[in-house]
Enzyme design. Structure first.
Site, PDB file in Angstrom:
ATOM      1  N   HIS A   1       0.819  -1.222   0.000  1.00 32.62           N
ATOM      2  CA  HIS A   1       0.000   0.000   0.000  1.00 32.62           C
ATOM      3  C   HIS A   1       0.852   1.271   0.000  1.00 32.62           C
ATOM      4  CE1 HIS A   1      -3.466  -2.605   1.759  1.00 32.62           C
ATOM      5  NE2 HIS A   1      -3.280  -2.819   0.482  1.00 32.62           N
TER       6      HIS A   1
ATOM      7  N   ALA B   1       2.132  -8.775  19.081  1.00 34.25           N
ATOM      8  CA  ALA B   1       3.268  -9.210  18.248  1.00 34.25           C
ATOM      9  C   ALA B   1       4.599  -8.923  18.920  1.00 34.25           C
ATOM     10  CB  ALA B   1       3.196  -8.493  16.900  1.00 34.25           C
TER      11      ALA B   1
HETATM   12  C1  BV8 Z   1      -8.534  -2.167  -5.225  1.00 31.84           C
HETATM   13  C2  BV8 Z   1      -2.890   3.024   2.373  1.00 31.84           C
HETATM   14  C3  BV8 Z   1      -9.272  -2.494  -7.284  1.00 31.84           C
HETATM   15  C4  BV8 Z   1      -3.471   4.401   2.523  1.00 31.84           C
HETATM   16  C5  BV8 Z   1      -4.724   1.394   2.498  1.00 31.84           C
HETATM   17  C6  BV8 Z   1     -13.176  -7.441  -2.392  1.00 31.84           C
HETATM   18  C7  BV8 Z   1     -14.140  -7.490  -1.431  1.00 31.84           C
HETATM   19  C8  BV8 Z   1     -14.530  -6.289  -0.786  1.00 31.84           C
HETATM   20  C9  BV8 Z   1     -13.957  -5.048  -1.076  1.00 31.84           C
HETATM   21  C10 BV8 Z   1     -13.002  -5.011  -2.031  1.00 31.84           C
HETATM   22  C11 BV8 Z   1     -12.621  -6.185  -2.693  1.00 31.84           C
HETATM   23  N1  BV8 Z   1     -11.656  -5.834  -3.579  1.00 31.84           N
HETATM   24  C12 BV8 Z   1     -11.425  -4.490  -3.492  1.00 31.84           C
HETATM   25  C13 BV8 Z   1     -12.245  -3.970  -2.554  1.00 31.84           C
HETATM   26  C14 BV8 Z   1     -12.262  -2.572  -2.163  1.00 31.84           C
HETATM   27  C15 BV8 Z   1     -11.177  -2.221  -1.146  1.00 31.84           C
HETATM   28  C16 BV8 Z   1     -11.376  -3.010   0.124  1.00 31.84           C
HETATM   29  O1  BV8 Z   1     -10.743  -4.013   0.375  1.00 31.84           O
HETATM   30  N2  BV8 Z   1     -12.265  -2.449   0.957  1.00 31.84           N
HETATM   31  C17 BV8 Z   1     -12.482  -3.076   2.300  1.00 31.84           C
HETATM   32  C18 BV8 Z   1     -12.528  -1.957   3.336  1.00 31.84           C
HETATM   33  C19 BV8 Z   1     -13.730  -3.847   2.313  1.00 31.84           C
HETATM   34  N3  BV8 Z   1      -9.843  -2.483  -1.689  1.00 31.84           N
HETATM   35  C20 BV8 Z   1      -9.285  -1.498  -2.439  1.00 31.84           C
HETATM   36  O2  BV8 Z   1      -9.833  -0.442  -2.723  1.00 31.84           O
HETATM   37  C21 BV8 Z   1      -7.882  -1.787  -2.971  1.00 31.84           C
HETATM   38  N4  BV8 Z   1      -7.810  -1.443  -4.371  1.00 31.84           N
HETATM   39  O3  BV8 Z   1      -9.197  -3.114  -4.898  1.00 31.84           O
HETATM   40  O4  BV8 Z   1      -8.425  -1.720  -6.474  1.00 31.84           O
HETATM   41  C22 BV8 Z   1      -9.204  -2.068  -8.579  1.00 31.84           C
HETATM   42  C23 BV8 Z   1      -9.499  -3.044  -9.476  1.00 31.84           C
HETATM   43  C24 BV8 Z   1      -9.515  -2.686 -10.764  1.00 31.84           C
HETATM   44  C25 BV8 Z   1      -9.248  -1.358 -11.111  1.00 31.84           C
HETATM   45  C26 BV8 Z   1      -8.948  -0.405 -10.184  1.00 31.84           C
HETATM   46  C27 BV8 Z   1      -8.904  -0.756  -8.876  1.00 31.84           C
HETATM   47  C28 BV8 Z   1      -6.822  -0.858  -2.295  1.00 31.84           C
HETATM   48  C29 BV8 Z   1      -6.803  -1.090  -0.847  1.00 31.84           C
HETATM   49  C30 BV8 Z   1      -5.643  -0.273  -0.211  1.00 31.84           C
HETATM   50  C31 BV8 Z   1      -6.145   0.955   0.512  1.00 31.84           C
HETATM   51  N5  BV8 Z   1      -5.060   1.623   1.230  1.00 31.84           N
HETATM   52  N6  BV8 Z   1      -3.699   2.035   3.117  1.00 31.84           N
HETATM   53  C32 BV8 Z   1      -3.383   4.918   3.947  1.00 31.84           C
HETATM   54  O5  BV8 Z   1      -2.985   4.158   4.855  1.00 31.84           O
HETATM   55  O6  BV8 Z   1      -3.661   6.107   4.104  1.00 31.84           O
HETATM   56  S1  BV8 Z   1      -5.630   0.203   3.379  1.00 31.84           S
HETATM   57  C33 BV8 Z   1      -5.188   0.421   5.070  1.00 31.84           C
HETATM   58  O7  BV8 Z   1      -6.253  -0.140   5.802  1.00 31.84           O
HETATM   59  C34 BV8 Z   1      -3.956  -0.334   5.519  1.00 31.84           C
HETATM   60  O8  BV8 Z   1      -2.921  -0.315   4.569  1.00 31.84           O
HETATM   61  C35 BV8 Z   1      -4.503  -1.739   5.758  1.00 31.84           C
HETATM   62  O9  BV8 Z   1      -4.554  -2.473   4.562  1.00 31.84           O
HETATM   63  C36 BV8 Z   1      -5.917  -1.457   6.194  1.00 31.84           C
HETATM   64  C37 BV8 Z   1      -6.035  -1.542   7.675  1.00 31.84           C
HETATM   65  O10 BV8 Z   1      -6.049  -2.902   8.009  1.00 31.84           O
HETATM   66  P1  BV8 Z   1      -5.014  -3.442   9.130  1.00 31.84           P
HETATM   67  O11 BV8 Z   1      -3.635  -3.024   8.782  1.00 31.84           O
HETATM   68  O12 BV8 Z   1      -5.310  -4.873   9.297  1.00 31.84           O
HETATM   69  O13 BV8 Z   1      -5.403  -2.583  10.441  1.00 31.84           O
HETATM   70  P2  BV8 Z   1      -6.723  -2.732  11.365  1.00 31.84           P
HETATM   71  O14 BV8 Z   1      -6.707  -1.553  12.273  1.00 31.84           O
HETATM   72  O15 BV8 Z   1      -7.928  -3.012  10.537  1.00 31.84           O
HETATM   73  O16 BV8 Z   1      -6.423  -4.061  12.223  1.00 31.84           O
HETATM   74  C38 BV8 Z   1      -5.342  -4.075  13.135  1.00 31.84           C
HETATM   75  C39 BV8 Z   1      -5.320  -5.489  13.715  1.00 31.84           C
HETATM   76  O17 BV8 Z   1      -4.181  -5.571  14.580  1.00 31.84           O
HETATM   77  C40 BV8 Z   1      -6.563  -5.829  14.540  1.00 31.84           C
HETATM   78  O18 BV8 Z   1      -7.006  -7.127  14.179  1.00 31.84           O
HETATM   79  C41 BV8 Z   1      -6.042  -5.801  15.999  1.00 31.84           C
HETATM   80  O19 BV8 Z   1      -6.693  -6.766  16.808  1.00 31.84           O
HETATM   81  C42 BV8 Z   1      -4.574  -6.170  15.802  1.00 31.84           C
HETATM   82  N7  BV8 Z   1      -3.649  -5.670  16.831  1.00 31.84           N
HETATM   83  C43 BV8 Z   1      -3.776  -4.547  17.595  1.00 31.84           C
HETATM   84  N8  BV8 Z   1      -2.673  -4.427  18.416  1.00 31.84           N
HETATM   85  C44 BV8 Z   1      -1.835  -5.484  18.126  1.00 31.84           C
HETATM   86  C45 BV8 Z   1      -2.458  -6.263  17.102  1.00 31.84           C
HETATM   87  N9  BV8 Z   1      -1.888  -7.383  16.579  1.00 31.84           N
HETATM   88  C46 BV8 Z   1      -0.665  -7.763  17.091  1.00 31.84           C
HETATM   89  N10 BV8 Z   1       0.003  -7.042  18.061  1.00 31.84           N
HETATM   90  C47 BV8 Z   1      -0.552  -5.920  18.607  1.00 31.84           C
HETATM   91  N11 BV8 Z   1       0.103  -5.243  19.564  1.00 31.84           N
END
Ligand code: BV8
Ligand code: ZN
Length: 258
Positions: A120, A233
């Site tokens: 990303h 982690a």
């Molecule tokens: C695209 C950069 C297509 C920017 C980011 C299929 C199904 C559904 C939806 C989609 C699909 N395909 C595509 C989509 C749409 C979308 C998507 O996935 N939406 C989701 C919300 C449903 N995907 C996209 O748009 C992607 N592009 O598909 O293009 C396309 C196709 C053809 C033509 C054109 C385009 C692009 C996605 C990338 C977006 N950019 N980041 C920025 O950061 O500003 S995403 C961003 O959010 C992060 O990079 C990361 O990926 C995400 C956050 O998730 P996590 O990192 O997991 O963080 P989160 O807070 O959610 O979880 C933290 C975890 O850690 C928790 O579980 C917690 O319990 C745990 N934790 C906490 N403390 C600890 C711990 N673990 C261990 N130790 C600890 N101490």
């Protein structure tokens, strides 16, 4: 410490050729970088579509830049933690080791990881949307409002992947190769809901990898994992290195070379 390290996992790592670590915001939480979906998560305050999309940038580039400048400053103040460092130690232990990260915080490289696929993007890089020229973080942080390209005057944006945007081809292809060739695949600190990144752990398992999830909370991936290590982690990863090297400290010596 929460989870104990199983003899099966130690044996699997010791006999592995290819080990891969897939990470999300959770691995940087202990460094002080807010996660996205946690209680104090970024998405609690803002909606992704309001800030991390091209539409949002075209609609209100000042607001989007204000947010990225804030995150650049937070990230510049923090340091890699014991979780990042343990992955560097694991890299020294394994013949082939790769980090695949969704994080844009550059902390894996700052910790010393060498093979890092940034799916990303990276918040420390910026480029002009018109001519593609790279613009330094210093220049961006020195400018007020929306930074302008020094060559063509075009709008500068952070080199991160916004929702609806394709992932960088080389990074994605490298990540798929690493996932498909993994003997052991760790999914660390990710809620596994953002695609196509979240398809990698299942891709690895379908290719025969031993899938290990590390997270203090279960995720949609937990039922598919061979092992779920419940905890932070920054505690579990050093414990894995100690168990694999049979040492009390993480001063790892290679378990076997090619
Ligand atoms: C695209 C950069 C297509 C920017 C980011 C299929 C199904 C559904 C939806 C989609 C699909 N395909 C595509 C989509 C749409 C979308 C998507 O996935 N939406 C989701 C919300 C449903 N995907 C996209 O748009 C992607 N592009 O598909 O293009 C396309 C196709 C053809 C033509 C054109 C385009 C692009 C996605 C990338 C977006 N950019 N980041 C920025 O950061 O500003 S995403 C961003 O959010 C992060 O990079 C990361 O990926 C995400 C956050 O998730 P996590 O990192 O997991 O963080 P989160 O807070 O959610 O979880 C933290 C975890 O850690 C928790 O579980 C917690 O319990 C745990 N934790 C906490 N403390 C600890 C711990 N673990 C261990 N130790 C600890 N101490
Ligand atoms: Zn330009």
């Amino acid at each position: 410490m929460t989870a104990s390290i199983s003899p099966t996992l130690v044996r699997r790592i010791r006999s592995a050729r290819h080990v891969t670590a897939f990470t999300g915001a959770g691995i940087s939480a202990e460094s002080g970088v807010p996660t996205f979906r946690g209680t104090d998560g970024i998405w609690v305050k803002f909606k992704p579509e309001e800030l991390a999309t091209m539409d949002a940038f075209m609609r209100n580039p000042e607001l989007v830049w204000e947010w990225y400048v804030h995150r650049k400053k937070v990230i510049a103040e923090v340091r890699p933690n014991a979780g990042h460092e343990a992955l560097v130690a694991l890299e020294r232990l394994c013949p082939h080791f790769a980090v695949i990260t969704q994080n844009i915080d550059n902390l894996h490289r700052r910790a010393g990881s060498t093979t890092v696929y940034e799916l990303h993007g990276n918040i420390e890089r910026n480029y002009c949307m018109e001519c593609g020229e790279r613009v330094s973080n210093e220049a961006v942080l020195a400018s007020s409002g929306v930074p302008q390209c020094p060559s063509c005057g075009g709008k500068v944006r952070p080199d991160v992947v916004w929702f609806g945007e394709m992932l960088p081809e080389n990074e994605w292809e490298g990540a798929v190769r690493a996932a498909r060739s993994s003997d052991v695949f760790f999914s660390i600190g990710t809620s596994a809901v953002v695609y196509p990144a979240a398809s990698l752990p299942l891709m690895a398992r379908e290719s025969g990898a031993y899938l290990v999830e590390i997270n203090p909370e279960p995720t949609p991936l937990t039922d598919h994992a061979d092992e779920f290590l419940c905890g932070p982690a920054g505690e579990i990863l050093p414990a894995i290195v100690r168990a694999v090297t049979g040492t009390r400290s993480t001063g790892a010596s290679p378990i076997h070379s090619d």
